[in-house]
Design an enzyme around this catalytic site. Structure first.
Site, mmCIF file in Angstrom:
data_model
loop_
_atom_site.group_PDB
_atom_site.id
_atom_site.type_symbol
_atom_site.label_atom_id
_atom_site.label_comp_id
_atom_site.label_asym_id
_atom_site.label_seq_id
_atom_site.Cartn_x
_atom_site.Cartn_y
_atom_site.Cartn_z
ATOM 1 N N GLU A 129 -11.766 6.649 11.852
ATOM 2 C CA GLU A 129 -12.960 6.083 10.890
ATOM 3 C C GLU A 129 -13.523 4.867 11.263
ATOM 4 O OE1 GLU A 129 -10.651 7.655 9.284
ATOM 5 O OE2 GLU A 129 -11.300 9.561 8.946
ATOM 6 N N SER B 6 0.950 6.288 7.469
ATOM 7 C CA SER B 6 1.651 7.649 6.865
ATOM 8 C C SER B 6 2.527 8.604 7.895
ATOM 9 C CB SER B 6 0.393 8.411 6.328
ATOM 10 O OG SER B 6 -0.399 8.956 7.467
ATOM 11 N N GLY C 143 -7.268 3.994 4.004
ATOM 12 C CA GLY C 143 -6.871 5.079 4.581
ATOM 13 C C GLY C 143 -5.674 4.887 5.087
ATOM 14 N N ARG D 83 -8.463 10.719 -3.633
ATOM 15 C CA ARG D 83 -8.005 9.493 -3.556
ATOM 16 C C ARG D 83 -8.992 8.561 -4.452
ATOM 17 N NH1 ARG D 83 -4.470 8.554 1.455
ATOM 18 N NH2 ARG D 83 -2.968 10.116 1.138
ATOM 19 N N ARG E 207 -12.699 0.017 4.304
ATOM 20 C CA ARG E 207 -12.229 1.621 4.339
ATOM 21 C C ARG E 207 -10.525 1.225 3.865
ATOM 22 N NH1 ARG E 207 -10.187 6.332 6.012
ATOM 23 N NH2 ARG E 207 -8.427 6.112 7.855
HETATM 24 N N1 HPA Z 1 -3.875 10.525 14.257
HETATM 25 C C1 HPA Z 1 -5.227 10.360 13.707
HETATM 26 N N2 HPA Z 1 -5.603 10.077 12.314
HETATM 27 C C2 HPA Z 1 -4.383 10.001 11.433
HETATM 28 C C3 HPA Z 1 -3.109 10.011 11.784
HETATM 29 C C4 HPA Z 1 -2.883 10.400 13.284
HETATM 30 O O1 HPA Z 1 -1.703 10.600 13.684
HETATM 31 N N3 HPA Z 1 -2.425 9.901 10.548
HETATM 32 C C5 HPA Z 1 -3.348 9.483 9.733
HETATM 33 N N4 HPA Z 1 -4.579 9.433 10.394
#
Ligand code: HPA
Length: 235
Positions: free
Chosen positions: A181, A203, A89, A24, A87
């Site tokens: 993180e 996500s 993410g 990414r 960050r």
């Molecule tokens: N848990 C921890 N970290 C993550 C998650 C999750 O469900 N989804 C994206 N990063």
């Protein structure tokens, strides 16, 4: 050059975006930066430096989890003079009003442990975002019309959690999402007097079980990168 970053001094910009995934970092650099060039590939943790609207920017992968991010953020702050670290993410949504693809701007990051827990021992230090960056990111998100939530997140040490009671307490206390993180990034920024922020795309969702299809991730991720770049250079 440091233990984990092969860039020469001067090849890393004072503004650094940090996705967990090194691919990414490559995609975001090619998509949003002018003149991006590879400055790090040690252990495949790709980093690129280019410019955004004329401002130098580095996009450096952090890897997954606080121990990995801690290595890169430490070296960026102490050996390369990175001043602003954002960050970018993904996270898991934890509240019913937080939807897939929404953006979360993390005001604080609660955590059960972090690489710096040995320093604080019995104290529950509160890792907190830089207010100026946070306000600028909220502004940028509003201008873009992105559905955005601002509040606390949870930085877990495990993706495959075996303690549903912990998640329950986080949900009960209004935590918006879970990732792995931000708490360490905020703690290191506090220690070294740098500006830090975490901007996250939802996500997957812990309550509904929904997950963003792989094909949709890029577009959602793009909004977050633009919000981060606008925030970094606001004012
Ligand atoms: N848990 C921890 N970290 C993550 C998650 C999750 O469900 N989804 C994206 N990063």
């Amino acid at each position: 050059m440091t233990v984990h970053i092969g860039a020469a001094s001067g090849e890393i910009a004072q503004t650094v975006l940090m996705p967990g995934d090194p691919y990414r970092a490559r995609w975001a650099s090619e998509t949003f930066l002018d003149g991006a060039r590879l400055v790090n590939e040690v252990r495949g943790m790709l980093g690129y430096t280019g410019t955004y609207k004329g401002h130098p920017v580095t996009i450096q992968g952090s890897g997954m989890g606080m121990p990995s991010l801690s290595i890169y953020a430490n070296e960026l702050m102490t050996e390369y003079d990175a001043q602003t670290l954002i960050r970018i993410g993904s996270c898991g949504g934890m509240q019913p009003h937080v939807g897939i693809r929404d953006v979360i701007i993390a005001m604080s990051a609660s955590t059960i442990t972090s690489p710096s827990s040995g320093i604080f021992r019995e104290v529950n230090f509160a890792p907190t975002a830089d207010y100026g960056l946070l306000a600028a990111a909220v502004n940028a998100a509003e201008r873009k019309g992105t559905t955005t939530h601002v509040g606390g997140i949870y930085s877990s040490d495990v993706f495959y959690a075996e303690r549903p009671d912990l998640d329950e307490q986080m949900v009960r206390h209004g935590i918006l999402g879970v990732e792995m993180e931000a708490a360490e990034l905020y703690t290191l920024a506090a220690r070294h007097k740098r500006r830090a922020l975490a901007i996250l795309t939802v996500s997957d969702h812990l309550q509904t079980g929904e997950a963003l299809p792989a094909a949709d991730r890029e577009q959602s991720f793009g909004d977050m990168v633009e919000i981060a770049l606008e925030a970094a250079f606001a004012g």
